[in-house]
Design a protein around this motif. Structure first.
Motif, PDB file in Angstrom:
ATOM      1  N   VAL A 114      10.622  46.165  -7.652  1.00  0.00           N
ATOM      2  CA  VAL A 114      11.593  45.329  -8.359  1.00  0.00           C
ATOM      3  C   VAL A 114      11.471  43.891  -7.854  1.00  0.00           C
ATOM      4  CG1 VAL A 114      14.040  44.960  -8.828  1.00  0.00           C
ATOM      5  CG2 VAL A 114      13.142  47.287  -8.695  1.00  0.00           C
ATOM      6  N   ASN A 115      11.449  42.937  -8.773  1.00  0.00           N
ATOM      7  CA  ASN A 115      11.282  41.524  -8.421  1.00  0.00           C
ATOM      8  C   ASN A 115       9.979  41.268  -7.678  1.00  0.00           C
ATOM      9  OD1 ASN A 115      13.854  40.966  -9.503  1.00  0.00           O
ATOM     10  ND2 ASN A 115      14.846  41.409  -7.549  1.00  0.00           N
ATOM     11  N   VAL A 116       8.930  41.989  -8.088  1.00  0.00           N
ATOM     12  CA  VAL A 116       7.655  41.932  -7.372  1.00  0.00           C
ATOM     13  C   VAL A 116       6.486  41.528  -8.270  1.00  0.00           C
ATOM     14  CG1 VAL A 116       5.921  43.355  -6.174  1.00  0.00           C
ATOM     15  CG2 VAL A 116       8.328  43.610  -5.608  1.00  0.00           C
ATOM     16  N   LEU A 117       6.466  41.987  -9.510  1.00  0.00           N
ATOM     17  CA  LEU A 117       5.270  41.844 -10.343  1.00  0.00           C
ATOM     18  C   LEU A 117       4.816  40.398 -10.465  1.00  0.00           C
ATOM     19  CD1 LEU A 117       5.803  44.398 -13.266  1.00  0.00           C
ATOM     20  CD2 LEU A 117       4.576  44.695 -11.094  1.00  0.00           C
ATOM     21  N   GLY A 118       5.752  39.457 -10.525  1.00  0.00           N
ATOM     22  CA  GLY A 118       5.371  38.056 -10.664  1.00  0.00           C
ATOM     23  C   GLY A 118       4.630  37.504  -9.462  1.00  0.00           C
ATOM     24  N   HIS A 119       4.756  38.171  -8.317  1.00  0.00           N
ATOM     25  CA  HIS A 119       4.030  37.738  -7.128  1.00  0.00           C
ATOM     26  C   HIS A 119       2.563  38.166  -7.170  1.00  0.00           C
ATOM     27  CE1 HIS A 119       7.389  36.127  -4.869  1.00  0.00           C
ATOM     28  NE2 HIS A 119       8.091  37.230  -5.073  1.00  0.00           N
ATOM     29  N   LEU A 120       2.214  39.063  -8.081  1.00  0.00           N
ATOM     30  CA  LEU A 120       0.877  39.652  -8.087  1.00  0.00           C
ATOM     31  C   LEU A 120      -0.010  39.007  -9.146  1.00  0.00           C
ATOM     32  CD1 LEU A 120       1.829  43.439  -7.843  1.00  0.00           C
ATOM     33  CD2 LEU A 120       1.449  41.808  -5.984  1.00  0.00           C
ATOM     34  N   VAL A 144       9.488  49.612 -12.047  1.00  0.00           N
ATOM     35  CA  VAL A 144       9.242  48.179 -11.918  1.00  0.00           C
ATOM     36  C   VAL A 144      10.337  47.395 -12.630  1.00  0.00           C
ATOM     37  CG1 VAL A 144       6.744  48.540 -11.782  1.00  0.00           C
ATOM     38  CG2 VAL A 144       7.796  48.029 -13.997  1.00  0.00           C
ATOM     39  N   GLY A 145      10.493  46.152 -12.192  1.00  0.00           N
ATOM     40  CA  GLY A 145      11.382  45.221 -12.876  1.00  0.00           C
ATOM     41  C   GLY A 145      10.553  44.220 -13.650  1.00  0.00           C
ATOM     42  N   VAL A 146      10.874  44.054 -14.924  1.00  0.00           N
ATOM     43  CA  VAL A 146      10.149  43.119 -15.800  1.00  0.00           C
ATOM     44  C   VAL A 146      11.158  42.089 -16.295  1.00  0.00           C
ATOM     45  CG1 VAL A 146       8.749  42.864 -17.869  1.00  0.00           C
ATOM     46  CG2 VAL A 146       8.585  44.964 -16.507  1.00  0.00           C
ATOM     47  N   ALA A 147      10.925  40.818 -15.960  1.00  0.00           N
ATOM     48  CA  ALA A 147      11.899  39.781 -16.288  1.00  0.00           C
ATOM     49  C   ALA A 147      11.212  38.584 -16.922  1.00  0.00           C
ATOM     50  CB  ALA A 147      12.636  39.339 -15.029  1.00  0.00           C
ATOM     51  N   PRO A 148      11.915  37.886 -17.822  1.00  0.00           N
ATOM     52  CA  PRO A 148      11.351  36.665 -18.395  1.00  0.00           C
ATOM     53  C   PRO A 148      11.246  35.578 -17.330  1.00  0.00           C
ATOM     54  CG  PRO A 148      13.664  36.907 -19.013  1.00  0.00           C
ATOM     55  CD  PRO A 148      13.272  38.174 -18.299  1.00  0.00           C
ATOM     56  N   PRO A 149      10.411  34.561 -17.619  1.00  0.00           N
ATOM     57  CA  PRO A 149       9.645  34.345 -18.859  1.00  0.00           C
ATOM     58  C   PRO A 149       8.395  35.231 -18.917  1.00  0.00           C
ATOM     59  CG  PRO A 149       9.206  32.580 -17.301  1.00  0.00           C
ATOM     60  CD  PRO A 149      10.273  33.424 -16.676  1.00  0.00           C
ATOM     61  N   PHE A 150       7.995  35.566 -20.151  1.00  0.00           N
ATOM     62  CA  PHE A 150       6.842  36.426 -20.362  1.00  0.00           C
ATOM     63  C   PHE A 150       5.579  35.643 -20.678  1.00  0.00           C
ATOM     64  CE2 PHE A 150      10.568  39.002 -21.875  1.00  0.00           C
ATOM     65  CZ  PHE A 150      10.626  39.819 -20.759  1.00  0.00           C
ATOM     66  N   THR A 151       5.726  34.342 -20.916  1.00  0.00           N
ATOM     67  CA  THR A 151       4.599  33.446 -21.156  1.00  0.00           C
ATOM     68  C   THR A 151       4.801  32.189 -20.317  1.00  0.00           C
ATOM     69  OG1 THR A 151       5.713  32.409 -23.034  1.00  0.00           O
ATOM     70  CG2 THR A 151       4.270  34.292 -23.518  1.00  0.00           C
ATOM     71  N   PRO A 152       3.737  31.428 -20.053  1.00  0.00           N
ATOM     72  CA  PRO A 152       3.911  30.195 -19.286  1.00  0.00           C
ATOM     73  C   PRO A 152       4.742  29.188 -20.083  1.00  0.00           C
ATOM     74  CG  PRO A 152       1.603  30.878 -19.318  1.00  0.00           C
ATOM     75  CD  PRO A 152       2.317  31.706 -20.337  1.00  0.00           C
ATOM     76  N   GLN A 153       5.933  28.930 -19.646  1.00  0.00           N
ATOM     77  CA  GLN A 153       6.821  28.005 -20.344  1.00  0.00           C
ATOM     78  C   GLN A 153       7.770  27.360 -19.347  1.00  0.00           C
ATOM     79  OE1 GLN A 153      10.301  30.262 -22.395  1.00  0.00           O
ATOM     80  NE2 GLN A 153       8.528  31.631 -22.537  1.00  0.00           N
ATOM     81  N   ARG A 154       8.350  26.253 -19.762  1.00  0.00           N
ATOM     82  CA  ARG A 154       9.290  25.545 -18.901  1.00  0.00           C
ATOM     83  C   ARG A 154      10.630  26.267 -18.881  1.00  0.00           C
ATOM     84  NH1 ARG A 154      13.323  21.727 -19.106  1.00  0.00           N
ATOM     85  NH2 ARG A 154      13.387  20.363 -17.273  1.00  0.00           N
ATOM     86  N   VAL A 155      11.199  26.378 -17.710  1.00  0.00           N
ATOM     87  CA  VAL A 155      12.538  26.934 -17.549  1.00  0.00           C
ATOM     88  C   VAL A 155      13.433  25.795 -17.066  1.00  0.00           C
ATOM     89  CG1 VAL A 155      13.980  28.609 -16.334  1.00  0.00           C
ATOM     90  CG2 VAL A 155      11.609  29.200 -16.948  1.00  0.00           C
ATOM     91  N   PRO A 156      14.453  25.416 -17.838  1.00  0.00           N
ATOM     92  CA  PRO A 156      15.305  24.293 -17.431  1.00  0.00           C
ATOM     93  C   PRO A 156      16.088  24.614 -16.167  1.00  0.00           C
ATOM     94  CG  PRO A 156      16.225  25.412 -19.344  1.00  0.00           C
ATOM     95  CD  PRO A 156      14.872  26.002 -19.128  1.00  0.00           C
ATOM     96  N   ARG A 157      16.492  23.578 -15.471  1.00  0.00           N
ATOM     97  CA  ARG A 157      17.216  23.743 -14.210  1.00  0.00           C
ATOM     98  C   ARG A 157      18.504  24.527 -14.440  1.00  0.00           C
ATOM     99  NH1 ARG A 157      17.685  21.641  -9.007  1.00  0.00           N
ATOM    100  NH2 ARG A 157      19.797  21.142  -8.299  1.00  0.00           N
TER     101      ARG A 157
END
Length: 245
Positions: A114-120, A144-157
């Protein structure tokens, strides 16, 4: 290798506490769906141990738990949490490894990531699917935990968390920018305030690899795993089991 959590670990357990109020029960529910009998459970990227605590509460039978966490700063909190709880101390082993290199025991009841896949990076993510397919017992599952964003995009503050402890107030802020074909860079700001006035601020950047749910499902299928949502879709938990199980 630089540890992105070296400067932020003191704040993170506070920042994620509210999230785990809903994520903990959801993880427990997902574990109840695992068909395998008693056996070891691995928490990959165990962080400060909130997931470890949820796993042990959901599976009170005493299954051994291997908590894998590469960050020494995060491990300090994890190990203290395990040691201070007699229910955890006898069954949780803390291992200083990362998801790509951790030796997985055979016949696992479950693997939690959980909260891991983005590190890989993609290659390490695929390696996790293959390792899980080999190590899981019949009926076992990778959660597993799957969380947005799912594509390279800007995330506002965005303010991610706000917590008061004693006379001090702690805030966590996040923004992200695309930084590659399949990755973003998170910019995390942790602020400490007293009476509304800032005392300190720590800024940490780290890389995060993104992938859609369909892409993850395709990768898992290549390793012989079927992926399906588990529980509240807003929490993004998924179960991966061998095809036909």
């Amino acid at each position: 290798m630089l540890d992105p959590y070296e400067r932020s670990a003191e704040y993170l357990d506070l920042m994620i506490a509210e999230t785990w109020q809903s994520l903990g029960p959801a993880l427990a529910e997902a574990l109840q769906q695992v068909k395998a009998g008693p056996g070891p459970v691995v928490d990959v990227g165990a962080g400060t141990g909130r997931g470890v605590r949820a796993i042990c509460a959901a599976l009170p039978g005493g299954d051994p738990v291997l908590a894998v966490e590469p960050s020494s700063a995060m491990r300090a909190v994890l190990l203290a949490r395990v040691h201070d709880d007699p229910q955890l101390r006898g069954r949780v082993t803390v291992l200083a490894e990362d998801a790509a290199h951790a030796p997985l025991p055979d016949a696992l009841r479950a693997i939690v990531a959980v909260n891991v896949l983005g590190h890989l990076p993609p290659a390490e993510r695929r390696a996790l699917w293959r390792s899980a397919a080999r190590a899981l017992a019949p009926g076992g599952a990778l959660i597993v935990g799957v969380a947005p964003p799912f594509t390279p995009q800007r995330v506002p503050r965005t303010r991610m968390a706000s917590v008061t402890v004693g006379a001090l107030h702690y805030e966590g802020w996040a923004t992200a920018e695309p930084s590659g074909q399949d990755e973003i860079t998170w910019h995390m700001d942790y602020r400490v305030l007293r009476d509304g006035l800032p005392l300190s601020e720590v800024t940490v950047d780290y890389r995060w690899w993104v992938a859609s749910e369909s892409q993850l499902a395709e990768e898992a299928a290549e390793a012989g795993l079927a992926m399906r949502p588990a529980g509240n879709p807003d929490l993004g938990l998924h179960l991966l089991t061998r095809h036909g199980e």
